[in-house]
Enzyme design. Sequence first.
Site, PDB file in Angstrom:
ATOM      1  N   LYS A 171      28.610  15.719  49.416  1.00  0.00           N
ATOM      2  CA  LYS A 171      29.014  15.374  50.786  1.00  0.00           C
ATOM      3  C   LYS A 171      28.980  16.630  51.658  1.00  0.00           C
ATOM      4  CE  LYS A 171      32.900  13.213  53.259  1.00  0.00           C
ATOM      5  NZ  LYS A 171      34.247  12.605  53.084  1.00  0.00           N
ATOM      6  N   SER A 202      35.297   8.378  55.050  1.00  0.00           N
ATOM      7  CA  SER A 202      34.337   9.300  55.631  1.00  0.00           C
ATOM      8  C   SER A 202      33.168   9.634  54.704  1.00  0.00           C
ATOM      9  CB  SER A 202      35.041  10.597  56.029  1.00  0.00           C
ATOM     10  OG  SER A 202      35.575  11.256  54.894  1.00  0.00           O
ATOM     11  N   SER A 239      38.878   7.956  52.067  1.00  0.00           N
ATOM     12  CA  SER A 239      37.482   8.264  52.372  1.00  0.00           C
ATOM     13  C   SER A 239      36.506   8.108  51.218  1.00  0.00           C
ATOM     14  CB  SER A 239      37.364   9.687  52.935  1.00  0.00           C
ATOM     15  OG  SER A 239      37.876   9.718  54.243  1.00  0.00           O
TER      16      SER A 239
END
Length: 466
Positions: free
Chosen positions: A81, A157, A181
Amino acid sequence: MSEDLCYMSAADLVAAYRAGKLSPVEVTQALLKRIAAINPKLNAYNLVDEESALRDAKASEARWKAGKPLGPIDGVPASIKDIILTKGWPTLRGSKTVDPKQDWNEDAPVTARLREAGCVILGKTTTPEFGWKGVTDSPLTGITRNPWNTDLTPGGSSGGASAQVAAGLGQLAVGTDGGGSIRIPAGFTGIAGLKPSFGRVPAAPLSPFGTVAHLGPMTKTVRDAALMLNEMAKPDARDWFALPYDDRDYTANLNDGVKGLKIAYSPTLGFAKVDPEILAAVDVSAKQFAALGATVEQVDPGFADPIEMFHTHWFMGAFNALMALPKEKFAQIDPGLQRTFERGAAITTRQYMEAVNARGKLGVQMRQFHEKYDLLLTPSLAVLPFTAGRLAPENMGDAYWTEWTPFTYPFNLTQQPGLSIPCGFSKSGLPISLQLVGPMHGDALVLRAGAAYEAATDWHKARPKL
């Protein structure tokens, strides 16, 4: 065959490598071709490095041919990520305020562990700016979309990571979870997403959002999540919050089932408003756990909605993340994040300390709850995936993202492990997922229960049509 390669589990890939039936190069080439075709529709990756990926794959292939793999995920494709440091690539955090022209010469602990395990790291996945919300769009990288319906959000997220795994663009993905997330996007895309116990996976640098922030695996199967956690949980001295390393093999007891476990089933936690289709699907899953031998009792854990308590921690985290930005850079920030920062700036020391004390009481309450119940079963989310580019569903107006995620943020406050896995589909063909919450440090138990449910169902085998 190319699509089948892309959707093979990490466990099956490694078995094929060991038997000489597949090579990491072959798999990586198939994935890079699929990424080139599919990623423009989804915006799951904001960086793909074909040269580096093929170099990793060739090195892994040579190790397998020599009978000397680095471990049980050597040669498995993975992503990082884009809020996690990755040597040689910029970590831009979805923000125009981060200068890409820096010496990117450090791997975060989790990146280093995956490299040491021999993973083929394909690239970086998209995130909202600094990971601040439960959907994935940012001023820098634009909107990320759900593979099941590209008009809709994959959540956030870690939305780029979830879209990647669900669309067959890489078997393993590293996510972060400060309020849901990992579990939110896993739930919206029908994959497995584990938020481990706080400190289980070392982090560096520490998140500006503090001790609600976790790192964990996002995969198609629970077994793959366990395989990945084995590597991610290895020690790193850069995280002073990290738990003592116990050298546990999280795959060891995955097949032990749930017979004899006592599971509390709470469809609303006592306060959440949940879509009827989600309630129906999770209710069926609760009956499935009972059929597998668990004792399932419908009971709420007994706490009121801790949303304001969470907001105090979250808004202060946003303030911490951005307080040093000069005015000209602050003006480039996502307007929603600007408002979150401003709410953090308005919190007094007294309000913050009251929230800290209330959080401690909530943590104690859940530890006592788990003296009676091995696991807590809930929906992962209160709503189905909604239009991409929005912070909340249309019928919720200008609601903040926490207002449709009541099942995730409480367990960031308590730091317990939580696993999201698919348990059905809506009438419109959208994934529905359940959440298993375990006692603090009960990561292996959560994975074991998830594996038992997964073995008895086929939801994890579904593929979106792209």
